[in-house]
Design an enzyme around this catalytic site. Structure first.
Site, PDB file in Angstrom:
ATOM      1  N   GLY A 278       3.031 -12.057 -10.979  1.00  0.00           N
ATOM      2  CA  GLY A 278       3.603 -13.246 -10.340  1.00  0.00           C
ATOM      3  C   GLY A 278       4.655 -13.985 -11.137  1.00  0.00           C
ATOM      4  O   GLY A 278       4.945 -15.148 -10.852  1.00  0.00           O
TER       5      GLY A 278
ATOM      6  N   ALA B  69       0.857  -1.185   0.000  1.00  0.00           N
ATOM      7  CA  ALA B  69       0.000   0.000   0.000  1.00  0.00           C
ATOM      8  C   ALA B  69       0.893   1.234   0.000  1.00  0.00           C
ATOM      9  O   ALA B  69       0.770   2.116   0.834  1.00  0.00           O
ATOM     10  CB  ALA B  69      -0.905  -0.011   1.222  1.00  0.00           C
TER      11      ALA B  69
ATOM     12  N   ASN C  44      -2.227  -4.998 -13.021  1.00  0.00           N
ATOM     13  CA  ASN C  44      -1.781  -4.325 -11.815  1.00  0.00           C
ATOM     14  C   ASN C  44      -2.182  -5.224 -10.642  1.00  0.00           C
ATOM     15  O   ASN C  44      -2.702  -6.322 -10.847  1.00  0.00           O
ATOM     16  CB  ASN C  44      -2.433  -2.930 -11.727  1.00  0.00           C
ATOM     17  CG  ASN C  44      -1.618  -1.973 -10.859  1.00  0.00           C
ATOM     18  OD1 ASN C  44      -1.067  -2.378  -9.828  1.00  0.00           O
ATOM     19  ND2 ASN C  44      -1.543  -0.724 -11.262  1.00  0.00           N
TER      20      ASN C  44
ATOM     21  N   ASN D  48      -0.915   4.733 -16.014  1.00  0.00           N
ATOM     22  CA  ASN D  48      -1.382   3.897 -14.907  1.00  0.00           C
ATOM     23  C   ASN D  48      -2.782   4.326 -14.484  1.00  0.00           C
ATOM     24  O   ASN D  48      -2.950   5.307 -13.779  1.00  0.00           O
ATOM     25  CB  ASN D  48      -0.389   4.013 -13.744  1.00  0.00           C
ATOM     26  CG  ASN D  48      -0.678   3.022 -12.632  1.00  0.00           C
ATOM     27  OD1 ASN D  48      -1.682   2.309 -12.668  1.00  0.00           O
ATOM     28  ND2 ASN D  48       0.195   2.982 -11.648  1.00  0.00           N
TER      29      ASN D  48
ATOM     30  N   CYS E 290      -3.780   2.020 -10.188  1.00  0.00           N
ATOM     31  CA  CYS E 290      -3.167   1.948  -8.859  1.00  0.00           C
ATOM     32  C   CYS E 290      -4.262   1.842  -7.801  1.00  0.00           C
ATOM     33  O   CYS E 290      -5.119   2.722  -7.696  1.00  0.00           O
ATOM     34  CB  CYS E 290      -2.303   3.169  -8.569  1.00  0.00           C
ATOM     35  SG  CYS E 290      -1.625   3.092  -6.886  1.00  0.00           S
TER      36      CYS E 290
END
Lengths: 303, 257
Positions: A244, A70, A192, A127, A130
């Site tokens: 990942g 975060a 994201n 982006n 987020c």
């Protein structure tokens, strides 16, 4: 000799392995570990018009096969980037891509215009995904009209390669991808982080100061793969896959599912040399499978 | 020296007491210029539930043998798993990381206060600071005598004081209740500390009140250890700073304590 070169719109990359925004700083932080020029590209830390302190500590929680963060786009703002960082990285022999963030469409546009002045930044990653900021960020990326609006506005002022980074926190990511494609995006990057949460059972308190955060790491790989495959089948523009990726096999799986390139993110926290191992691993895979051009792998899924 | 990711050879894993272990790791590369406060980020192998590396402060270095010693205290799953490693095993680690304590000047009179695994950089600092042992005091706190590690090999570097919460060794209470801290603090012109947050905050506040130089080594949770994840930030007077690269050592004057 295998050919690793790929293209995103008109921009040629020496190989399909990029480092993901927010996981490689501005390159300098990982330069002790790897020769940055070996990377396909470097997507630098999310940048905003003004300095942002980011969210309060604690900002991180380890989770099964992954982590929540975060951070909240902590960065020193675009002026600092242009003055103090860009001069040090502009001559790297790899593509520097700036991850562009805003709380309003005007901010996205103004920031894009500033980045557009930098000759050695051939692309931006817009982006709109987020999950850790109160204003803007993911809010733009979770509905087709708002995603369209921001891409349309930025496209008007930006002629170089425009990549749009998509949020997985949506009902149908292919719809969002089609929406940004319709407004002139040259590529989409996904995914994201997934919105998640961690709780401390002893204290009955959330682990993160913001209560929720973005989940990344191998835990999200199957979701990311599925979304890359869905988006690849829905749009004509190239897809950059991430989520990942820890090794070359993961990267190849993304390419088979339709990714023209991949970004390595959270894996860098574990080992900043992983992106180079992935490039080597893709080469050996191609040699083993007698594949001459890495482009042959893209979207080669046999259903 | 340059930061690298490397396989270290575990030469020895010695249990010091119930929860504390001393690991001796050999680097495949020459080691140079390592100072107290710097740390290593260690991969925990064969533990699927552990995703991130675990940072440990350096206890000692042998440049000739290319070895580093770590004090590993079992605090959770990661540290527990690491203490189960056997000599002869390789341990992947990122090293060296972080900024060290400011080494004292020859004329300084220093107080080193360690708690828990925070004892490691304090012992390392006592050993290498090069001061007259009469000017080095080391105060170590633990829950009970059985939690204290044997520091007899460090006795020549300074005067040692102990505090235990149950009074089983040294003064009863916290390190801040020990007379060397509560009554004799004016004897020192520099305080260095590493240990639990509450302990360091109590020490730091006193140091600020008395205007004594004080450096603390923070242990904020981190993902990477080399300044890219921005997760371990401390809110300082000049904004969020990464504990891994701007620290882990901070002067209390710079913190919002």
């Amino acid at each position: 000799m295998v050919n690793l070169e790929i293209k995103i719109h008109e921009l040629a990359f020496k190989n399909p392995v990029l480092t993901a925004s927010g996981t490689c700083g501005f390159g300098e932080e990982i330069a002790d570990f790897i020769d940055l020029s070996l990377l396909g590209g470097l997507v630098v830390k999310g940048t905003t018009l003004k300095h942002r302190e980011g969210n309060a500590y604690p900002r991180m929680a380890e989770t099964p096969s992954g982590m929540l963060n975060a951070v909240g786009l902590q960065n020193k703002g675009v002026d600092n980037f242009i003055r103090n960082i860009y001069p040090n990285i502009k001559d790297l022999d790899t593509h520097i891509i700036v991850n562009v963030n805003g709380s309003t469409i005007d901010e996205y546009v103004e920031l894009t215009e500033r980045i557009n002045e930098l000759d050695k930044v051939p692309a931006i990653e817009l982006n709109i995904s987020c999950p850790n900021v109160k204003e803007g960020g993911m809010a733009f990326g979770i509905s087709c009209p708002s995603a369209e609006a921001v891409v349309r506005a930025v496209r008007k002022v930006y002629d170089k390669t425009l990549i749009v980074k998509l949020s997985p926190n949506v009902t149908n990511i292919a719809d969002i991808a089609k929406a940004v494609e319709s407004q002139g995006a040259d590529s989409v990057s996904l995914i994201n982080t997934l919105l998640g949460m961690a709780v401390n059972a002893e204290t009955k308190k959330p682990v993160l100061s913001t209560i929720t955060g973005g989940l990344s790491g191998p835990a999200i790989k199957p979701i990311a793969l599925r979304m890359v495959w869905q988006v690849y089948n829905a749009v004509k523009i190239p897809v950059i896959g991430m989520g990942g990726i820890m090794n070359a096999t993961d990267a190849i799986e993304f390419m088979i599912a339709g990714a023209s390139a991949v970004q390595v993110g959270t894996a860098i926290f574990i080992d900043p040399t992983i992106p180079l191992h992935i490039i080597d691993g893709i080469k050996s895979y191609m040699e083993r499978h007698k594949i001459q051009s890495v482009n042959e792998i893209i979207g080669s899924l046999q259903c | 020296m340059k930061k690298t990711v490397n396989d270290f050879l575990l030469l020895e894993n010695k249990q010091l007491n119930k929860d504390n272990f001393q690991l001796l790791l050999q680097s495949p590369l020459p080691i140079s210029d390592i100072y107290p406060g710097q740390f290593i980020n260690v991969e925990i192998k064969e533990a699927s539930e552990i995703f991130l590396r675990r940072p440990f402060s350096i206890l000692d270095v042998d440049y000739q043998e290319q070895t580093i010693s770590l004090l590993v205290k079992i605090l959770g799953r990661g540290s527990k798993k690491l203490t189960e490693a056997h000599a002869g095993q390789t341990i992947n680690a990122i090293f060296p990381l972080g900024k060290s304590f400011t080494l004292p000047d020859k004329s300084d009179r220093i107080l080193l206060i360690g708690g828990g695994s925070g004892v490691a950089p304090m012992l390392f600092l006592a050993k290498i600071c090069g001061l007259d042992p009469a000017n080095v005091s080391v105060l170590i706190g633990a829950r009970s005598a059985s939690d204290h590690i044997d520091v007899s090999s460090y006795r020549n570097y300074g005067q040692f004081y102990f505090a235990t919460e149950d009074g089983s060794l040294g003064e009863k209470g916290y390190v801040t209740n020990h007379p060397v801290f509560s009554d004799q603090l004016d004897k020192f012109n520099k305080i260095y500390t590493c240990g639990p947050d509450l302990m360091m905050k109590a020490i730091g506040k006193t140091a600020l009140e008395k205007d004594i130089f004080c450096e603390v080594s923070l242990e904020n949770m981190m993902a990477c250890g080399f300044g890219v994840c921005l997760c371990c930030v401390e809110d300082t007077k000049t904004g969020h700073k990464c504990v891994c690269t701007d620290g882990p050592v901070f002067n209390v004057n710079d913190l919002k304590w």
